[in-house]
Design a protein around this motif. Structure first.
Motif, mmCIF file in Angstrom:
data_model
loop_
_atom_site.group_PDB
_atom_site.id
_atom_site.type_symbol
_atom_site.label_atom_id
_atom_site.label_comp_id
_atom_site.label_asym_id
_atom_site.label_seq_id
_atom_site.Cartn_x
_atom_site.Cartn_y
_atom_site.Cartn_z
ATOM 1 N N ARG A 141 42.802 50.248 47.864
ATOM 2 C CA ARG A 141 41.771 50.076 46.832
ATOM 3 C C ARG A 141 41.390 48.601 46.776
ATOM 4 O O ARG A 141 42.260 47.735 46.690
ATOM 5 N N LEU A 142 40.079 48.346 46.858
ATOM 6 C CA LEU A 142 39.561 46.982 46.796
ATOM 7 C C LEU A 142 38.687 46.808 45.562
ATOM 8 O O LEU A 142 38.137 47.789 45.049
ATOM 9 N N PRO A 143 38.524 45.570 45.115
ATOM 10 C CA PRO A 143 37.577 45.332 44.012
ATOM 11 C C PRO A 143 36.143 45.547 44.494
ATOM 12 O O PRO A 143 35.882 45.636 45.696
ATOM 13 N N ALA A 144 35.232 45.596 43.559
ATOM 14 C CA ALA A 144 33.813 45.716 43.894
ATOM 15 C C ALA A 144 33.353 44.472 44.647
ATOM 16 O O ALA A 144 33.807 43.358 44.358
ATOM 17 N N LEU A 145 32.457 44.665 45.592
ATOM 18 C CA LEU A 145 31.964 43.550 46.400
ATOM 19 C C LEU A 145 30.777 42.845 45.753
ATOM 20 O O LEU A 145 30.670 41.620 45.827
ATOM 21 N N ALA A 146 29.887 43.567 45.097
ATOM 22 C CA ALA A 146 28.661 42.961 44.550
ATOM 23 C C ALA A 146 28.956 41.767 43.634
ATOM 24 O O ALA A 146 28.315 40.716 43.780
ATOM 25 N N PRO A 147 29.917 41.852 42.707
ATOM 26 C CA PRO A 147 30.189 40.680 41.862
ATOM 27 C C PRO A 147 30.687 39.472 42.662
ATOM 28 O O PRO A 147 30.445 38.325 42.291
ATOM 29 N N ALA A 148 31.366 39.737 43.780
ATOM 30 C CA ALA A 148 31.894 38.652 44.619
ATOM 31 C C ALA A 148 30.785 37.869 45.302
ATOM 32 O O ALA A 148 31.001 36.750 45.757
ATOM 33 N N LEU A 149 29.597 38.427 45.360
ATOM 34 C CA LEU A 149 28.471 37.727 45.982
ATOM 35 C C LEU A 149 27.877 36.680 45.045
ATOM 36 O O LEU A 149 27.124 35.815 45.481
ATOM 37 N N GLU A 150 28.222 36.763 43.764
ATOM 38 C CA GLU A 150 27.639 35.873 42.766
ATOM 39 C C GLU A 150 28.645 34.938 42.101
ATOM 40 O O GLU A 150 28.260 33.932 41.531
ATOM 41 N N ASP A 151 29.915 35.290 42.151
ATOM 42 C CA ASP A 151 30.918 34.566 41.379
ATOM 43 C C ASP A 151 32.088 34.153 42.283
ATOM 44 O O ASP A 151 32.656 35.003 42.978
ATOM 45 N N GLU A 152 32.460 32.887 42.263
ATOM 46 C CA GLU A 152 33.522 32.373 43.133
ATOM 47 C C GLU A 152 34.882 32.998 42.834
ATOM 48 O O GLU A 152 35.644 33.294 43.744
ATOM 49 N N ASP A 153 35.208 33.192 41.555
ATOM 50 C CA ASP A 153 36.489 33.823 41.211
ATOM 51 C C ASP A 153 36.538 35.265 41.719
ATOM 52 O O ASP A 153 37.547 35.709 42.271
ATOM 53 N N ALA A 154 35.445 35.988 41.533
ATOM 54 C CA ALA A 154 35.371 37.366 42.022
ATOM 55 C C ALA A 154 35.447 37.391 43.547
ATOM 56 O O ALA A 154 36.062 38.287 44.131
ATOM 57 N N LYS A 155 34.857 36.408 44.192
ATOM 58 C CA LYS A 155 34.893 36.314 45.657
ATOM 59 C C LYS A 155 36.332 36.122 46.143
ATOM 60 O O LYS A 155 36.779 36.792 47.076
#
Length: 174
Positions: free
Chosen positions: A138-152
């Motif tokens: 299970r991975l986190p969502a990718l879309a938020p990682a495109l906008e936020d460094e912590d999410a990335k």
């Protein structure tokens, strides 16, 4: 013997059947996301949640680049859709990866008959025995990682678990 006179190959026949089934599912399914990509025979299936609107193209590009970085270019990526159970059954992946919580919930909602554990019950970035013969991740969502460094960083740390499936990594364990 095949129609062209060559001997039949069980592996070739299975590969052709699986590829044909994946193509049929892709053609007839109404998808919320982009078209699937990768090799349906890779044994690695990623189910991703689509992003809103134009962000889908960015998500596809990011997934392609991320898979290339961990040397899994051939992994098959599909999106949440109405025939997901049939797609999983026809591909019989050795590794099933849910990209995002919506993808995890979609897989769990299939009530896959051989599932030992639900995707929503496991921590992100940890492999688990989904069925007797298939591992889940299970991975986190990718879309938020495109906008936020912590999410990335959060996405990437979990995504790196896929390195265990890379050909040279697998060869090194033998």
């Amino acid at each position: 013997m095949a129609a062209n006179g060559s001997p039949l190959s069980a592996t070739g026949d299975y590969g052709a059947k699986t590829s044909r089934e994946a193509a049929q599912i892709a053609r007839r399914t109404t998808r919320a996301g982009p078209e699937p990509f990768g090799d349906p025979l890779s044994g690695i299936l990623l189910v991703a949640e689509p992003a809103a609107g134009a962000a889908n193209a960015r998500v596809v590009d990011a997934l392609r680049r991320s898979l290339a970085t961990v040397k899994l270019d051939e992994a098959y990526v599909t999106w949440i859709h109405s025939d997901l159970l049939e797609e999983i059954l026809s591909l019989e992946p050795g590794a099933l990866v849910a990209v995002g919580p919506a993808a995890a919930r979609a897989i769990d909602s299939l009530d896959y008959p051989l599932a030992r554990m639900a995707f929503s019950e496991v921590p992100e970035g940890s492999w688990f025995a989904w069925t007797k013969g298939a591992s889940g991740l299970r991975l986190p969502a990718l879309a938020p990682a495109l906008e936020d460094e912590d999410a990335k960083r959060h996405f990437w740390r979990a995504f790196l678990a896929l390195r265990a499936l890379a050909p040279e990594e697998a060869a090194g364990r033998l």
